[in-house]
Scaffold this active site. Structure first.
Site, PDB file in Angstrom:
ATOM      1  N   ASP A 148      -0.113  11.436  -4.967  1.00 17.09           N
ATOM      2  CA  ASP A 148      -0.044  10.731  -6.223  1.00 17.09           C
ATOM      3  C   ASP A 148      -0.050  11.845  -7.152  1.00 17.09           C
ATOM      4  O   ASP A 148      -0.677  12.928  -7.269  1.00 17.09           O
ATOM      5  CB  ASP A 148      -1.252  10.022  -6.033  1.00 17.09           C
ATOM      6  CG  ASP A 148      -1.131   8.576  -5.402  1.00 17.09           C
ATOM      7  OD1 ASP A 148      -0.246   7.997  -5.399  1.00 17.09           O
ATOM      8  OD2 ASP A 148      -2.229   8.537  -4.487  1.00 17.09           O
ATOM      9  N   SER A 171      -3.156   3.664   0.738  1.00 20.12           N
ATOM     10  CA  SER A 171      -4.357   2.848   0.765  1.00 20.12           C
ATOM     11  C   SER A 171      -4.204   2.006   2.019  1.00 20.12           C
ATOM     12  O   SER A 171      -3.206   1.732   2.622  1.00 20.12           O
ATOM     13  CB  SER A 171      -4.815   1.878  -0.391  1.00 20.12           C
ATOM     14  OG  SER A 171      -3.855   1.026  -0.461  1.00 20.12           O
ATOM     15  N   ALA A 210       0.993  -1.214   0.063  1.00 22.50           N
ATOM     16  CA  ALA A 210      -0.046   0.059   0.031  1.00 22.50           C
ATOM     17  C   ALA A 210       0.894   1.207  -0.067  1.00 22.50           C
ATOM     18  O   ALA A 210       1.974   1.457   0.688  1.00 22.50           O
ATOM     19  CB  ALA A 210      -0.866   0.043   1.230  1.00 22.50           C
ATOM     20  N   THR A 216      -2.020  -4.893  -2.952  1.00 16.27           N
ATOM     21  CA  THR A 216      -2.029  -6.360  -3.386  1.00 16.27           C
ATOM     22  C   THR A 216      -0.896  -7.438  -2.574  1.00 16.27           C
ATOM     23  O   THR A 216      -1.310  -8.423  -2.201  1.00 16.27           O
ATOM     24  CB  THR A 216      -1.790  -6.604  -4.812  1.00 16.27           C
ATOM     25  OG1 THR A 216      -3.107  -5.953  -5.404  1.00 16.27           O
ATOM     26  CG2 THR A 216      -1.872  -8.001  -5.326  1.00 16.27           C
TER      27      THR A 216
END
Lengths: 505, 505
Positions: free
Chosen positions: A269, A212, A209, A216
């Site tokens: 981001d 978040s 992450a 995955t």
């Protein structure tokens, strides 16, 4: 500079056991001969040598008796990078000026980032020569709309060049990536076994992450080891056709992992950095084709159709320049996917879909099928429009479930995801229809509960958009590994109308 | 959040004596109850309370026996901000999210900085709530041409509002500022006594060096204390008409001092941040008129006439909006001023001018007279064009020297600047005429020798532009307080042709 240049005598290593997160820090006593001779001051950048190994670290000056005047203390990050045992003889010197910082300053002052500058910066970043504040300046300078396509290409190329690059025997090497921002969208753990079960090659590396509650790699780690070295990853892919490994462990685009350590706490981001990060990892992994899952929604990472078009265009342009085929699939980003948010909770959703359980989240299944279909068609296993039926068959037959078990076993052994010790059900405060969910605030809630650091932490969502709620009806269950974290998440969740929009009927 | 909200029991303060530069750091043992209950991880932002006093600090997690599980260690910066003695009971809690960071991210993503956002950011920065990487992102987002005049006005206003604001009895309160980039340009120590000797009010606050080898506060500190509190500063100005104090100690525009702690290691400067920094300090100091000395030269901070015009225009626009009169005087920035570069060496130059010594640097005297003249005319002590003669008279008569001695005495006692233990004369490598000096590299050389941290360190320049040099003729003398620093400076100076351009005759 070589070790021979290091002035004065050596110092004795002392692993201090201080976790400074990822910035290497060295500790020297104020009265040490080296501090006096060199005029070192706190926050100086120092080159530390152990034999031929060396790192660049930030200095903290110690006034107290924590360390002796003959000792050099290492933080955990510094010790991991340098190795050694207490008492080893180290040498230190002023760091030579970091030339590539001039290129960062030039970028900050508005000059475009050229190929040479990008290469120099990325090389130094990958070697860990940038301090945290230098990384923060670099990332900020490249965020927002401050990187054009040419700069993104230069940065991507530099990031590929700075790490290892894998080669596979298969002519077609598939990959997928989700640009994120949609909690629970854990399709990789379904797509990889479906595609691999059909005989295609999909050596998937994933990130942890960034901003978040789960990446995955974090989710896969609750099922099997993900920190695979290259030989292991190659062995898994050769035997199973696919893997789900953590990209950071195999030194693919190592600069990217350095950038993430600062992007994450800053919560930044940007299109340019995202495309460079994603494509550099895919190209380094040896992929020939990649399908990009791009959820679009008001509170997803990509917020509008216009933003989605711009980002897709950048993916295509940069992919084209670097010779990798890119397909972008825009998807609904209005609400979380599946039920769970957090590493283990998302893994449970994946297992339910693979095992065709009656309560398996249908939206997660549908999304995975769409992506798998595109990959099966790209890989020549299905004609145009035929991929979806093939993918559904592989899932329904249990072949995908068998394949994931085989992949987990090959990666080091399958395990059951952990369950949280502390849970709390949050009920709707009033009657009405659930008309909107703020994904960002929901993700924040899962993070306050401890995700992704605490793998069992996060939340389960019980009400999808459109649900007609009665007062007290469960909206979500919070999961935490510690009571403190549960309390923090609960305090945040009290303002539930900032997360859920419930329109009174 | 109030102390009552802090969960779990208290922890016992332990001042660890670790100098992390200016970022407050707290150290907690991994096995402490609070780390377990709260799920704290390294680099978490933590609120620490001692009674009603609190700070926001960055967490380092300790694995070793450096501190006990009931203890909370404080870095020096954290201890300075929080106070206390070992054994005091402290409480900690997760920091509440820093709301103003959203405004920083919005700025990074390209939205202009509004008045409300600027106020929120500056308030949090002034309170020390920003971590170093957050400060680095903020500064980078506001650097280059990324702040327009309206944003600069908003930022300046916010910076004034976040600190104390002085009021003086005098209707006209004068001030001066040099935008820097020209080593040795230490005119303040001449202008203040000249202007004050003429009966005008000039309560000068100065900064320490940001990216240069010496700031005015650093130089003045070799002659007298500069960390004056407000009552002391007021007393000095009431009795002598002027002072030369360090701005940081009187909480004028405290946000500025926080920004500098990251601007300095990043080596970043920008028009917007510079104007906001300078004018916020002047307005907070109660000045009604300020004269800006702006050296222009290829390797000065302002490199071209075009850049000088843009910066002057921004000073006028922002000054006009905030109600302070600004005069900008562009000056020659092609070579250093005076002989010395470094705190004490520059102080010796100032003393030579005040004492009318035969070897006093004429260029320093001329520059100081031009600025003093402008201030005397602004202050009504001289008609247009008459200021210079008045200023020269005050200098020649010794009245300015008497006044500086009186100011130093009032600030806490005059002292003699220190002299370096280690010096080395550097001779010209070949015959020719000195046609250019790279001020930036010369400043870097003085910094490598230890300036400004080591007050006696720096260099003396022996050859002004135009000098016809013979091989071996002294170009400069390096001064250092430690042999290590002398060696570093010497190594850098070996590439002397990157600093000095000598054209073979």
């Amino acid at each position: 500079m070589t070790p021979g240049d290091a002035p004065a005598g050596g110092l004795l290593l002392r692993r201090l056991g201080i976790d400074t997160y990822q910035e290497p820090v060295v500790y020297l006593h104020r009265d040490s001969a080296i501090c006096k001779a060199e005029g070192f001051e706190a926050r100086a950048r120092i080159e530390v040598w152990r034999g031929a190994t060396h790192i660049l670290a930030t200095l903290n000056v110690v006034y107290d008796s924590l360390i002796g005047i003959q000792q050099l203390g290492l933080s955990e990050a510094a010790w991991r990078a340098l190795g050694g045992i207490d008492g080893d003889v180290l040498r230190v010197a002023h760091a030579r000026p970091l030339q590539s910082l001039s290129a960062v300053r030039a970028k900050i002052y508005g000059r475009p980032l050229g190929a040479e500058a990008a290469a120099a910066i990325v090389r130094d970043v990958a070697e860990g020569r940038y301090s945290d504040i230098e990384l923060a300046a670099l990332i900020t300078a490249c965020s927002g709309d401050r990187m054009d396509v040419a700069e993104t290409i230069a940065l991507t190329r530099a990031m590929v060049a700075a790490g290892q690059r894998l080669r596979w025997d298969s002519g077609t090497v598939l990959d997928k990536h989700c640009v994120g921002g949609l909690p629970g969208n854990r399709t990789t753990l379904l797509v990889v076994p479906i595609v691999a079960a059909c005989g295609l090659t999909i050596p998937k590396t994933s990130s942890r992450a960034i901003t978040s509650p789960a990446g995955t790699a974090d989710t896969m780690e609750t099922l099997a080891p993900v920190a695979l070295d290259l030989p292991t990853m190659r062995r898994v892919v050769e035997s199973e056709g696919g893997c789900i490994a953590w990209g950071g462990a195999v030194s693919l685009s190592p600069a990217d992992d350095m950038l993430i350590r600062v992007e994450r706490p800053l919560g930044l981001d940007s299109d340019g950095l995202m495309v460079a990060s994603v494509l550099s990892k895919k190209i380094a992994a040896g992929s020939t084709h990649v399908v990009i899952d791009m959820p679009v929604g008001r509170s997803a990472k990509v917020r509008s159709a216009q933003a989605a078009r711009a980002l897709a265009q950048r993916f295509h342009s940069v992919g084209g320049a670097l010779g990798i085929g890119v397909s972008v699939i825009a998807s609904d980003g209005s609400q979380p996917v599946g039920r769970g948010i957090g590493p283990a909770l998302e893994a449970w959703d994946v297992l339910a879909v693979l095992q065709n359980l009656p309560d398996a989240p249908a939206d997660l299944r549908q999304r995975a099928l769409a992506l798998a279909a595109s990959l099966l068609e790209l890989g020549g296993k299905a004609g145009a429009g035929q991929g979806r039926a093939l993918a559904a068959g592989v899932l329904d037959s249990g072949a995908a479930w068998t394949k994931l078990q085989a992949i987990c076993a090959a990666q080091g052994g399958m395990r059951e995801p952990p369950r949280a010790a502390h849970t709390h059900v949050l009920g709707a405060l009033h009657r009405g229809r659930l008309t909107a969910i703020d994904n960002r605030r929901l993700a924040q809630l899962a993070k306050l509960a401890g995700a992704p650091r605490a793998p069992a932490a996060g939340l389960e969502l019980h009400a999808p958009l459109g649900t007609l709620l009665r007062p007290g009806q469960p909206l979500l269950t919070l999961h935490a590994e510690s009571p403190g974290e549960l309390a923090y998440a609960l305090a945040y969740a009290e303002a539930q109308d900032t997360i859920f929009t419930i329109q009174q009927a």
